[in-house]
Design a protein around this motif. Structure first.
Motif, PDB file in Angstrom:
ATOM      1  N   PHE A 190       1.271  -1.363  -0.041  1.00 31.49           N
ATOM      2  CA  PHE A 190      -0.123   0.182   0.285  1.00 31.49           C
ATOM      3  C   PHE A 190       0.647   1.172   0.153  1.00 31.49           C
ATOM      4  O   PHE A 190       0.787   1.756  -0.686  1.00 31.49           O
ATOM      5  CB  PHE A 190      -0.552   0.256   1.139  1.00 31.49           C
ATOM      6  CG  PHE A 190      -2.116   1.363   1.477  1.00 31.49           C
ATOM      7  CD1 PHE A 190      -3.260   1.437   0.490  1.00 31.49           C
ATOM      8  CD2 PHE A 190      -1.256   2.592   2.018  1.00 31.49           C
ATOM      9  CE1 PHE A 190      -4.341   2.476   0.450  1.00 31.49           C
ATOM     10  CE2 PHE A 190      -2.040   3.405   2.649  1.00 31.49           C
ATOM     11  CZ  PHE A 190      -3.834   4.165   1.661  1.00 31.49           C
ATOM     12  N   ASP A 191       1.784   1.331   0.593  1.00 29.75           N
ATOM     13  CA  ASP A 191       2.581   2.610   0.970  1.00 29.75           C
ATOM     14  C   ASP A 191       3.703   3.249  -0.076  1.00 29.75           C
ATOM     15  O   ASP A 191       3.264   3.985  -1.148  1.00 29.75           O
ATOM     16  CB  ASP A 191       3.882   2.186   2.259  1.00 29.75           C
ATOM     17  CG  ASP A 191       4.638   3.721   1.802  1.00 29.75           C
ATOM     18  OD1 ASP A 191       4.068   4.893   2.707  1.00 29.75           O
ATOM     19  OD2 ASP A 191       5.550   3.780   1.837  1.00 29.75           O
ATOM     20  N   THR A 213       3.900   5.816 -10.967  1.00 33.53           N
ATOM     21  CA  THR A 213       3.294   6.488 -10.605  1.00 33.53           C
ATOM     22  C   THR A 213       2.410   6.568 -10.081  1.00 33.53           C
ATOM     23  O   THR A 213       1.781   5.405  -9.031  1.00 33.53           O
ATOM     24  CB  THR A 213       1.822   6.396 -12.068  1.00 33.53           C
ATOM     25  OG1 THR A 213       2.845   6.757 -13.393  1.00 33.53           O
ATOM     26  CG2 THR A 213       0.808   7.911 -11.682  1.00 33.53           C
ATOM     27  N   ARG A 214       2.342   7.446  -8.973  1.00 33.91           N
ATOM     28  CA  ARG A 214       1.697   7.704  -7.283  1.00 33.91           C
ATOM     29  C   ARG A 214       0.061   7.186  -7.379  1.00 33.91           C
ATOM     30  O   ARG A 214      -0.869   7.986  -8.321  1.00 33.91           O
ATOM     31  CB  ARG A 214       1.969   8.623  -6.359  1.00 33.91           C
ATOM     32  CG  ARG A 214       1.497   8.585  -5.782  1.00 33.91           C
ATOM     33  CD  ARG A 214       2.053   9.841  -4.310  1.00 33.91           C
ATOM     34  NE  ARG A 214       1.551  10.252  -3.371  1.00 33.91           N
ATOM     35  CZ  ARG A 214       0.448  10.721  -3.267  1.00 33.91           C
ATOM     36  NH1 ARG A 214      -0.814  11.120  -4.095  1.00 33.91           N
ATOM     37  NH2 ARG A 214      -0.733  10.988  -1.521  1.00 33.91           N
ATOM     38  N   LYS A 215      -0.436   6.004  -7.067  1.00 33.65           N
ATOM     39  CA  LYS A 215      -1.514   5.937  -6.825  1.00 33.65           C
ATOM     40  C   LYS A 215      -2.870   7.047  -5.416  1.00 33.65           C
ATOM     41  O   LYS A 215      -1.638   7.182  -4.832  1.00 33.65           O
ATOM     42  CB  LYS A 215      -2.119   4.616  -7.025  1.00 33.65           C
ATOM     43  CG  LYS A 215      -1.452   3.942  -7.570  1.00 33.65           C
ATOM     44  CD  LYS A 215      -2.376   2.207  -7.535  1.00 33.65           C
ATOM     45  CE  LYS A 215      -2.084   1.146  -8.449  1.00 33.65           C
ATOM     46  NZ  LYS A 215      -1.701   1.996  -9.888  1.00 33.65           N
ATOM     47  N   THR A 216      -3.529   7.273  -5.537  1.00 31.25           N
ATOM     48  CA  THR A 216      -4.414   8.052  -4.563  1.00 31.25           C
ATOM     49  C   THR A 216      -5.023   7.197  -3.570  1.00 31.25           C
ATOM     50  O   THR A 216      -4.314   5.334  -3.759  1.00 31.25           O
ATOM     51  CB  THR A 216      -5.661   8.816  -5.217  1.00 31.25           C
ATOM     52  OG1 THR A 216      -6.744   7.546  -5.145  1.00 31.25           O
ATOM     53  CG2 THR A 216      -5.313   9.583  -6.230  1.00 31.25           C
ATOM     54  N   ALA A 267      -5.557   2.824  -4.670  1.00 25.17           N
ATOM     55  CA  ALA A 267      -4.194   2.109  -3.676  1.00 25.17           C
ATOM     56  C   ALA A 267      -5.607   0.910  -3.514  1.00 25.17           C
ATOM     57  O   ALA A 267      -5.473  -0.397  -3.338  1.00 25.17           O
ATOM     58  CB  ALA A 267      -3.447   2.412  -3.135  1.00 25.17           C
ATOM     59  N   ALA A 268      -6.538   1.027  -2.736  1.00 24.21           N
ATOM     60  CA  ALA A 268      -7.687   0.571  -1.747  1.00 24.21           C
ATOM     61  C   ALA A 268      -7.809  -0.755  -3.177  1.00 24.21           C
ATOM     62  O   ALA A 268      -8.253  -2.082  -2.838  1.00 24.21           O
ATOM     63  CB  ALA A 268      -9.010   1.247  -1.106  1.00 24.21           C
ATOM     64  N   GLU A 269      -8.704  -0.107  -4.094  1.00 21.90           N
ATOM     65  CA  GLU A 269      -9.253  -0.757  -5.101  1.00 21.90           C
ATOM     66  C   GLU A 269      -7.577  -1.752  -5.661  1.00 21.90           C
ATOM     67  O   GLU A 269      -8.267  -3.348  -6.331  1.00 21.90           O
ATOM     68  CB  GLU A 269      -9.501   0.180  -6.423  1.00 21.90           C
ATOM     69  CG  GLU A 269     -10.032   0.743  -5.488  1.00 21.90           C
ATOM     70  CD  GLU A 269     -10.750   2.689  -7.277  1.00 21.90           C
ATOM     71  OE1 GLU A 269     -10.454   2.876  -7.734  1.00 21.90           O
ATOM     72  OE2 GLU A 269     -11.830   2.756  -6.859  1.00 21.90           O
ATOM     73  N   LYS A 307      -8.209  -5.373  -6.198  1.00 20.69           N
ATOM     74  CA  LYS A 307      -8.124  -5.735  -6.578  1.00 20.69           C
ATOM     75  C   LYS A 307      -7.411  -7.517  -6.811  1.00 20.69           C
ATOM     76  O   LYS A 307      -7.420  -8.515  -7.971  1.00 20.69           O
ATOM     77  CB  LYS A 307      -7.633  -5.375  -7.800  1.00 20.69           C
ATOM     78  CG  LYS A 307      -7.764  -6.179  -9.571  1.00 20.69           C
ATOM     79  CD  LYS A 307      -7.065  -4.622 -10.630  1.00 20.69           C
ATOM     80  CE  LYS A 307      -6.074  -5.559 -11.542  1.00 20.69           C
ATOM     81  NZ  LYS A 307      -5.454  -4.191 -12.285  1.00 20.69           N
ATOM     82  N   CYS A 308      -6.237  -7.434  -5.732  1.00 23.69           N
ATOM     83  CA  CYS A 308      -4.930  -8.471  -5.823  1.00 23.69           C
ATOM     84  C   CYS A 308      -5.405  -9.438  -5.206  1.00 23.69           C
ATOM     85  O   CYS A 308      -4.682  -9.868  -4.430  1.00 23.69           O
ATOM     86  CB  CYS A 308      -3.824  -8.361  -5.951  1.00 23.69           C
ATOM     87  SG  CYS A 308      -3.229  -6.754  -7.389  1.00 23.69           S
TER      88      CYS A 308
END
Length: 188
Positions: free
Chosen positions: A131-132, A142-145, A149-151, A155-156
């Motif tokens: 997550f971090d 590219t940095r995720k919001t 990241a929760a999505e 998904k994984c």
């Protein structure tokens, strides 16, 4: 030891601080015992200690790593165990250090462990570490919001991540949506 990492790679130092904070949050959510929480927190502090043995040019590279560089970087869990194995007070965190890049589906490294073969606290560390990494500024990614990241955790779930642990951490993220987990860091 953490100061040595900071001197070599400032990203890793900040990353470790955030992973420690997330580890405390999920430890409380999962109702870990006091001892399990301590081990998780110490493991979070030390999980990337093996990067001390990785060439600074690889750690600081602004482009994607070559296959050879990636193979060297993948040695950091084993390097970390080598660094701490003689310190009796750190023996309990060895499973976290060696296994924090294992995947729930068995496609991780270094030992290709699968599902519950991966130590429970290492499975937790994998979620918060990932997550971090997803929500941090890195030259090659590219940095995720937090929401994105929760999505990605969802998904994984079941492939990269333990489904129960990822679901618990996603709940934490969504509960704090619109806020920053870390004072002074925004999600936008």
């Amino acid at each position: 030891m953490i100061s040595v990492i900071n001197a070599k790679d400032r990203y890793t130092y900040g990353h470790v601080e955030r992973v420690v904070m997330y580890s405390g949050m999920i430890a409380d959510k999962l109702k870990l015992s006091k001892r399990e929480k301590e081990i998780l927190i110490y493991g979070a502090y030390m999980h990337d200690i093996g990067k001390i043995n990785i060439n600074k040019e690889i750690l600081m590279k602004k482009m994607r790593l070559t296959d050879e560089e990636w193979e060297l970087l993948k040695q950091h869990p084993a390097n970390g165990v080598e660094i701490i194995k003689s310190v009796d007070s750190l023996k309990d965190i060895i499973p976290l250090i060696i296994s924090h890049h294992e995947r729930y589906d068995g496609n991780g490294y270094p030992n290709k462990l699968k599902g519950r073969e991966i130590p429970y606290l290492a499975r937790i560390l994998t979620v918060v570490d990932s997550f971090d990494a997803m929500t941090s500024n890195r030259p090659y990614n590219t940095r995720k919001t937090y929401k994105e990241a929760a999505e990605e955790l969802e998904k994984c779930s079941g492939t990269q991540f333990d489904p129960e642990i990822s679901a618990a951490f996603v709940e934490i993220v969504r509960k704090n949506e619109g806020e920053s987990f870390i004072e002074g860091v925004s999600d936008t």
